[in-house]
Write a protein that holds these residues in place. Structure first.
Motif, mmCIF file in Angstrom:
data_model
loop_
_atom_site.group_PDB
_atom_site.id
_atom_site.type_symbol
_atom_site.label_atom_id
_atom_site.label_comp_id
_atom_site.label_asym_id
_atom_site.label_seq_id
_atom_site.Cartn_x
_atom_site.Cartn_y
_atom_site.Cartn_z
ATOM 1 N N MET A 131 -4.389 -18.201 -7.289
ATOM 2 C CA MET A 131 -5.956 -18.350 -7.107
ATOM 3 C C MET A 131 -6.612 -19.335 -7.219
ATOM 4 O O MET A 131 -6.152 -20.877 -6.646
ATOM 5 C CB MET A 131 -6.133 -19.115 -9.290
ATOM 6 N N GLY A 132 -7.285 -18.802 -6.219
ATOM 7 C CA GLY A 132 -8.466 -19.865 -5.344
ATOM 8 C C GLY A 132 -6.944 -20.486 -4.395
ATOM 9 O O GLY A 132 -7.500 -21.790 -3.071
ATOM 10 N N LEU A 133 -5.980 -20.652 -3.866
ATOM 11 C CA LEU A 133 -5.673 -20.965 -2.834
ATOM 12 C C LEU A 133 -5.676 -20.045 -1.449
ATOM 13 O O LEU A 133 -5.482 -19.353 -1.313
ATOM 14 C CB LEU A 133 -3.424 -21.007 -3.180
ATOM 15 N N SER A 134 -5.530 -21.214 0.054
ATOM 16 C CA SER A 134 -5.722 -19.832 0.859
ATOM 17 C C SER A 134 -4.393 -19.005 1.520
ATOM 18 O O SER A 134 -3.140 -19.637 0.617
ATOM 19 C CB SER A 134 -5.574 -22.115 1.797
ATOM 20 N N PRO A 135 -4.674 -18.752 2.155
ATOM 21 C CA PRO A 135 -3.372 -17.857 2.755
ATOM 22 C C PRO A 135 -1.491 -18.557 2.889
ATOM 23 O O PRO A 135 -0.794 -18.401 2.618
ATOM 24 C CB PRO A 135 -3.207 -17.404 3.872
#
Lengths: 248, 667, 309
Positions: free
Chosen positions: A170-174
């Motif tokens: 959640m909310g993390l960049s790829p």
């Protein structure tokens, strides 16, 4: 579907309520030792309540929760942590005004400080060199990806046999998502069982051995990750709730 | 012996409304006849005191019970009313006489006096005039005290009011020239009626107090059952939701504070006129606490409950405890116990207050007469009265069509929202054409709900602008944005849990109704008509969902299923007469059949012309409804297009699906 | 006395009052930091503490100001009195939490706050009914040593109050910063649910907060007696309001903030009372409370309350 023969965690007909709301309805899970198991489903389907029921933050109204064969549904959270269940919470939930090091100390809260603390710390630092660099920094000032590493490190400090993860992507960049999932695989390969709530279904199914699909508080499907990936109904409804173009 | 059950059956056969009228009639007769039946001046006086405290409890109930604002210094307003009357009817303040006073003298408000020295002014304010004027003055102070503090969190408000409650007696003690300090005002005039002074006989005060209590009960009930009362309860239940439903928080909190203060000011006049003196000790913290205990004992928010609470506590003090003390002394004498012969329960009344507070909070938080009764769940039979209507709405024609101009309804231009160092939204642009449906998708934590919060005024944006129907709405308060026609639902459902379905939907109409406090109390034909129309419309909207909601209109929301709560939230938003509807994951927690049903219903609303902005994860819903899909990731818009295009966009897949699918695509 | 002497004297007085308020403020801040609850019972736990101290001193045969102790006997009496008082008020605080507040932990709305008001009232009236309404002479066994600084006087009792308060605050800081339970307390204050999931027994942490806060209130009550030479059932209200104001001024939930706030409020009372008249001291303190709440609700050092999701 092949049920694991050596379960570490079992839900037997668990019912959980919030006030009058019936959130988990007769839910059964079996998590085998050494597995990665994903729990899929939309928002408000009961995923987070499952995590809270495992950790003892909410108590089931009926049914049994077994960890290592022992009934834990009436045990306090601290006892469950002591027995070897550690959480990685939704949205990380680090202690924002404590240092990274203090957060890791909190992870080891139920264990006497002497007992392999330094060793575990070393393990976390090896896994996440970034965390070692930032050990004196106040946790609230870290980036989202760094926070997730600390959150996973914090769980490892409890030297758990089962880690329950609530939406680790959640909310993390790829880029971070990939890193986090690599780490999860790695931790699992070292012998820790993982039970993971994920909204990102494809991603979750790509590393899980098995999965359960939850809908309005009921398990509507379960099976090996491979079977579920290929199940057209699942593709339609749950694979990230987006279809793969041209059926891949 | 068979008479009693027979009577009970007869009684039960009378309709509830009739039973209430009957009870009220009996109570009125009993209260009016009391002084004749029981001709004891001291007891009648106790009853008049009890009535005065009932008036205070009714006032505090508006603040604490209706609006949920914990006021620990309520006696301050009691003091203001009391000193107002005391100063203007006693010999404390006597300015020099000049001809300027003559018109007031002609009105009977002042007299010319001379005690051997120069000619002085003696104020002779009439009791009957003082009642409303003191109420207004106290209300004014309520606004004065409330304005800076009512923005505070609830618990801070408690301590600030505690301080106010402490300061007013300090001022009274130290401004000797006006209040005669600690010694107190003396020679306050008794009320006069057609030249006849009430004097010190308890009987006339008793009847005045009964009249005032009846008046304040009437006002309380009228307010409670009006647009104003509903808004207060909405604030009590959930401030944020109330503001997004159009309730002007500051104004309504001030109104509650001022109304409560007015009740206390009125009571102050009565109390001082009865005692004919006023000292600072009459209005200290113990008085505020005692009134709070009455409200807690009777039931916060319960009009009849707090009257009962006041009566019980006052009579406990003046009747029961002295008797108990006498009995205990006699018993002590009998058994030869010295302590029992000395103990005085009247002195320990405050100890009893403390115990009441603790015991009530632990074991009966709703008080003796709870304000809301739990509605029983629907019987199985009632749930099955008719087949559930699937898909579409029932009776949609009753809620009318939307007329849209051409062009864009909503334009979000470069909006940036930061929380500390975290960027939740980064220069987001988004356009919703009038009459269109736009869906926002993106992983959890990508900023979708923050976008809704920025549009509806719940979080401030650091950059950008948001135009609705051509006018800037960024920076407006949530209630003002709602008034423009922007209504929303919440991902985590923010209904008013202890209110009924009908009340929730009625609160949705708050901004479209006009009844003010005066109108609510007078309930003139116009108000009645407005209220009837509002109720009719609420039922129409509830009926849209067929027998999902209609049979449950009278149930409290906390007993509903997840899916029904979602429906009530949509109904409440529709009741605001929105020009655009913002739906935040309306189908979360619904099964596929329910999801489909709600999707159809949203579609039919759009068919009537309602503009819709939608956050949704379920792609089949998005595909079915949306003309345009906007994809957010990490607070940035990564793409926008028709549902089909977006589904094929690689960046979207990466954000949403991660490596697994990318591998699947590239392999 | 010159103006400067007067200034100095009020600074000495203000620092002593400030030490007392700071100890009181810590109790508000510890509990608020974890539960977001204004604990009104704290007002009168402080008052009860001064009576327990009075009783303890009386057990040593100390009644008025006549008996003077020096050396080891003095140190012993003070140590025992502080220990007994702080243990007793600590236990009272824990009892209030365990039996009256814990059942309301998950109840929304003002129920817990109203309960603390009720408890405060009960404590107040128990003392009133058992001890009586007149104020009691508080023994002061300290030798009347003092030094003159210009026209101002610094007495042994003030120095002692400063030393004791400083030691207590250092001990608390050490506990909160350096011990495992202290760390658990900070974690719980920042995110109760996450702390619980780390295995922290939140009930125990909350109990500890009540124990420490109430024990410090007891110490504060003892200092009140030593400073003013009297105690009464009435002292809780004014001191409590000042202690709470100090906590808010420093930033509620913030431990160093409570200490700073306490000192400031003590100084304000001393100087304000001098300049405007002591009858209005309450009004000044209260005005500070309202101004801080309205214009800077986070206080001087920042409000630290739980992140609730």
């Amino acid at each position: 579907m092949s049920e694991p023969t050596d379960p570490i965690l079992e839900f037997q007909a668990v019912n959980t309520y919030y006030g009058d709301l019936h959130v988990l309805k007769n839910v059964c899970y079996t998590i085998g030792r050494g597995e990665i198991v994903s729990l899929l489903g939309g928002n408000a389907s009961g995923k987070s309540t499952t995590m809270k029921t495992i950790m003892g933050v909410v108590r089931p109204a009926s049914g049994r929760v077994l960890f290592d064969g022992a009934e834990i549904q009436d045990m306090p959270t601290s006892e469950r942590v002591r027995r070897g269940i550690a959480p990685v919470l939704e949205a990380r939930r680090l202690f924002p005004r404590m240092t990274v090091y203090e957060n890791l100390e909190m992870g080891a809260y139920t264990r006497p400080k002497g007992a392999g603390f330094a060793q575990d710390l070393e393990r976390v630092y090896t896994l996440f060199p970034r965390v070692q660099e930032r050990r004196g920094q106040i946790a609230g000032t870290l980036s989202g990806g760094e926070q997730q590493m600390v959150a996973i490190g914090r769980a490892l400090m409890a030297r758990p046999r089962l880690i329950c993860m609530d939406e680790p992507s959640m909310g993390l960049s790829p880029l971070y998502v990939e890193q986090v999932f690599d780490i999860i695989r790695h931790i699992n390969a070292q012998g820790t069982t993982i039970f993971m709530v994920e909204q990102n279904a494809s991603m979750a199914l790509s590393i899980a051995h098995r999965a359960y699909v939850l809908q309005t508080g009921q398990v509507v499907l379960s099976g090996t990750a491979k079977d579920l990936r290929e199940n057209p109904a699942i593709r339609e409804a749950y694979l990230g709730e987006l279809q793969v173009p041209g059926a891949a | 012996m068979k008479i009693l059950p027979a009577l009970r059956r007869r009684f039960a056969a009378i309709p509830a409304a009739r039973r209430r009228q009957l009870g009220l009639l009996l109570l009125t007769v009993a209260v009016l006849a009391f002084p004749f039946v029981h001709d004891n001046d001291a007891d009648i006086d106790s009853m008049a005191n009890a009535a005065a405290y009932a008036m205070l409890a009714l006032g505090l109930n508006i603040v604490v019970g209706f609006a949920g604002l914990l006021d620990l210094g309520y006696a301050a307003f009691f003091a203001i009313g009391a000193y107002f009357y005391g100063v203007f009817t006693s010999f404390q303040v006597m300015p020099l006489w000049s001809e300027g006073w003559a018109p007031l003298a002609a009105l009977g408000l002042v007299e010319k006096m001379s005690q051997g020295g120069p000619e002085l002014v003696h104020f002779t304010l009439s009791f009957w005039l003082a009642l409303p004027v003191a109420a207004l003055v106290a209300a004014g102070f309520g606004v004065l005290f409330g304005a800076p503090t009512l923005r505070l969190r609830g618990d801070y408000l408690a301590i600030v009011t505690l301080g106010f409650g402490e300061i007013v007696p300090i001022v009274a003690r130290n401004v000797d020239s006006v209040t005669n300090g600690a010694a107190g005002l003396n020679g306050v005039q008794a009320p006069k009626l057609f030249g006849w002074s009430f004097g010190i006989d308890a009987m006339p005060y008793y009847y005045v107090s009964i009249g005032l209590v009846a008046l304040l009960i009437f006002v309380s009930i009228r307010l409670r059952d009006s647009r104003i009362g509903r808004a207060w309860m909405a604030i009590r239940e959930d401030e944020v939701a109330a503001s997004t439903m159009g309730v002007h928080l500051v104004r309504l909190k001030l109104l509650a504070f001022a109304t409560g203060a007015a009740f206390a000011g009125l009571t102050g006049v009565f109390y001082v006129a009865k005692l004919q003196t006023a000292t600072p000790e009459m209005f200290g913290f113990p008085v505020s606490t005692m009134v709070l205990v009455m409200v807690v004992l009777g039931g916060m928010g319960s009009v009849w409950g707090v009257v009962l609470g006041a009566a019980v506590l006052q009579l406990l003090q003046s009747w029961f405890l002295p008797d108990l003390t006498a009995w205990t002394h006699a018993f002590g004498e009998l058994v030869g116990n010295a302590w029992l012969q000395r103990v005085d329960f009247v002195e320990s009344v405050e100890l009893i207050f403390g115990i009441i507070l603790v015991v009530m909070m632990l074991f009966r938080r709703d008080g003796l007469i709870p304000a809301t009764r739990k509605t029983p769940a629907l019987s199985f039979a009632a749930q099955n009265v008719a087949g559930v209507q699937r898909g579409g709405f029932v009776g949609l024609e009753r809620i009318g069509r939307w007329r849209n101009g051409s062009g864009n309804a909503l334009e979000v231009r470069g909006v940036t929202v930061r929380f500390g160092g975290l960027i939740a939204l980064n220069k987001v642009f988004l356009t919703v054409p009038a009459g269109g449906v736009v869906a926002v998708i993106g992983p959890n934590g990508s900023g979708k709900s923050t976008l809704f919060n920025a549009i509806t005024g719940l979080v401030p944006a650091q950059e950008g602008s948001i135009h609705f129907e051509g006018a800037e709405i960024l920076g407006l308060k949530p209630h003002a944005i709602l008034a423009r026609g922007v209504a929303r639902t919440f991902q985590n459902i923010r209904l008013f849990p202890n209110l009924t379905v009908l009340e929730n939907v009625l609160i949705g109409q708050h901004a479209r109704l006009t009844t003010g406090p005066v109108g609510a109390v007078l309930r003139l034909p116009r108000t009645r008509a407005e209220e009837a129309a509002a109720t009719r419309r609420a039922h129409d909207i509830i009926a849209l969902f067929g027998n999902r909601l209609a049979p449950r209109a009278g149930q409290t929301v906390s007993g509903l299923s997840y899916a029904n709560r979602r429906r009530v939230e949509v109904a409440r938003a529709l009741a605001t007469r929105p020009r655009i509807l913002l739906l935040d994951e309306p189908t979360a927690g619904m099964n596929p059949a329910e999801t489909l049903e709600l999707a159809e219903q949203i579609k039919s609303l759009n068919g009537l012309g309602l503009t819709i902005l939608l956050i949704e994860h379920k792609l089949d819903v998005v595909t079915r409804l949306a003309d345009t899909v906007v994809v957010l990731d990490h607070g940035e818009k990564i793409t926008e297009g028709k549902p089909d295009e977006v589904r094929r966009n690689e960046e979207v897949l990466r954000a949403y699906l991660g490596r697994a699918v990318r591998e699947a695509i590239h392999v | 006395m010159t103006t400067f002497d007067l200034f100095l004297q009020q600074a000495i007085n203000g620092l002593s009052l400030g030490a007392m308020y700071a100890l009181l403020a810590l109790g508000f801040t510890l509990v608020y930091g974890i539960l977001e609850l204004i604990n009104f019972s704290h007002f009168n736990v402080f008052m009860v503490g001064s009576f327990i101290a009075l009783w303890t001193l009386q057990q040593f045969g100390l009644f008025g100001q006549e008996t003077i102790l020096v050396g080891l006997p003095l140190a012993g009496v003070l140590l025992v009195t502080f220990t007994v008082t702080m243990l007793a008020t600590g236990v009272i605080g824990v009892g209030i939490e365990r039996f009256l507040l814990r059942p309301l932990r998950d109840v929304k709305g003002p129920a817990a706050m109203i309960t603390t008001i009720g408890v405060s009232y009960i404590l107040f009236n128990i003392i009133l009914l058992t001890v009586g309404a007149d104020s009691k002479n508080f023994p002061n066994p300290l030798p009347p040593l003092q030094i003159a600084i210009g026209g101002a006087v610094l007495r042994l009792r003030e120095v002692l109050i400063w030393i004791i308060a400083t030691l207590l605050m250092l001990a608390l800081t050490f506990f909160v910063q350096r011990t495992k339970l202290g760390r658990a307390m900070r974690a719980t204050a920042q995110d109760p649910e996450a702390a619980r999931m780390m295995g922290v027994e939140v009930d125990r942490v909350i109990m500890t907060a009540f124990f420490l806060g109430s024990a410090l209130a007891g110490a504060s009550g003892l200092i009140f007696g030593l400073y003013y030479n009297f105690t009464s059932f009435l002292i809780g209200f004014n001191a409590g309001l000042r202690g709470f104001t100090a906590a808010v001024l420093g930033g509620i939930g913030n431990v160093p903030g409570a200490m700073l706030g306490g000192l400031i409020i003590g100084l304000v009372e001393a100087f304000g009372g001098q300049l405007i008249g002591s009858a209005w001291a309450d009004v000044i303190i209260f005005a500070i409370l309202v101004l801080v709440l309205v214009f800077r609700p986070a206080g001087l050092l920042g409000r630290l309350a739980p992140n609730r999701s």
